[in-house]
Design an enzyme around this catalytic site. Structure first.
Site, PDB file in Angstrom:
ATOM      1  N   HIS A 136       0.836  -1.200   0.000  1.00 23.97           N
ATOM      2  CA  HIS A 136       0.000   0.000   0.000  1.00 23.97           C
ATOM      3  C   HIS A 136       0.873   1.253   0.000  1.00 23.97           C
ATOM      4  CE1 HIS A 136      -2.487  -3.190   1.749  1.00 23.97           C
ATOM      5  NE2 HIS A 136      -3.527  -2.539   1.282  1.00 23.97           N
ATOM      6  N   LYS A 163      -1.469  -7.712  -4.381  1.00 25.00           N
ATOM      7  CA  LYS A 163      -2.345  -6.554  -4.186  1.00 25.00           C
ATOM      8  C   LYS A 163      -1.480  -5.306  -4.137  1.00 25.00           C
ATOM      9  CE  LYS A 163      -5.645  -4.545  -0.860  1.00 25.00           C
ATOM     10  NZ  LYS A 163      -6.149  -4.651   0.537  1.00 25.00           N
TER      11      LYS A 163
END
Length: 248
Positions: A136, A163
């Site tokens: 992230h 991700k």
């Protein structure tokens, strides 16, 4: 419309597999099984870090026990540390041990942060779970070059899926992140969940699954959002159905 056209449209609709993952951040142990069978979700992300800050230490065992009960939706167990926008602020070995317990209890996926001990990938798999390695960038979106370099580094972990999520400050930020989805499949043969946080990136959460992300994250009604710009589960489901109709 001919019968052949109608059949082709039905086949096309079935091929658009769009999975919605509802993010579960709080509930009682009695309510837990109901959330794991939510009618509008396809998967459930169990934010263990959120639960750990609210529950007595002994109560986590009751949640782990509930994972063993079938039928239920597939579970992604996430125990996000503070350094990665989560709530867990304890020892790293204890954090990873909780994830291993979730895998042993039947969680289908474990979310492992990019900077964690990658030796745990084998331990989670031995317990029966697949591994999603996540990264992230909550302060912004890096350049295309840096994003591509990060993707290459992540795929070398040997995870089952990846991700990559950034914070969007412009339309260009969104496009740089979304283009990573087909790139990951073409260059490395791996599924990538990629979208942008924040108001400017809200729409990427929907578009990402039509570009090939295996699922997208959404906010359960009555639950707190786990990131800025998150769409509700019912809202996401409605948008998906609208796009399905448009694409027929």
């Amino acid at each position: 419309m001919s019968g052949g056209d109608g059949k082709r449209q039905k086949e096309k609709a079935k091929s658009l597999k769009c999975y919605v993952c509802g993010c579960l951040v709080e509930c009682s142990s009695q309510e837990f099984p109901g959330w794991l069978n939510h009618a509008e979700a396809d998967l459930v992300e169990w934010r263990m870090d959120k639960f750990a800050t609210r529950c007595p230490a002994g109560e986590m065992e009751s949640f782990l026990t509930a994972l063993r009960v079938r039928p239920r939706l597939p579970i992604i167990a996430t125990n996000r540390p503070v350094r990665e926008m989560g709530d867990f602020d304890g020892r790293e070995d204890l954090r990873l041990s909780l994830l291993e317990e979730a895998a042993k209890s039947g969680a289908e996926w474990i979310d492992l942060e990019h900077d964690a001990d990658m030796d745990y990938i084998d331990r989670f798999r031995q317990a029966g779970a697949k591994v999603l390695v996540s990264w992230h960038s909550p302060s912004g979106t890096p350049s295309r070059k840096i994003l591509h370099q990060k993707l290459e580094i992540l795929q070398k972990t040997g995870a089952d899926a990846l991700k990559m999520v950034t914070f969007a400050q412009s339309g260009e930020d969104n496009l740089r992140v979304l283009e990573l989805i087909p790139l990951a499949e073409k260059e490395f043969g791996i599924d990538l969940i990629a979208f942008c946080m924040g108001p400017a990136g809200k729409w990427t959460r929907l578009v990402s699954i039509f570009l090939g992300s295996p699922w997208t994250y959404a906010q359960f009604e009555g639950q707190s959002a786990t990131a800025p710009g998150q769409i509700s589960v019912s809202g996401m489901r409605a948008l998906i159905e609208q796009l399905r109709i448009t694409n027929l």
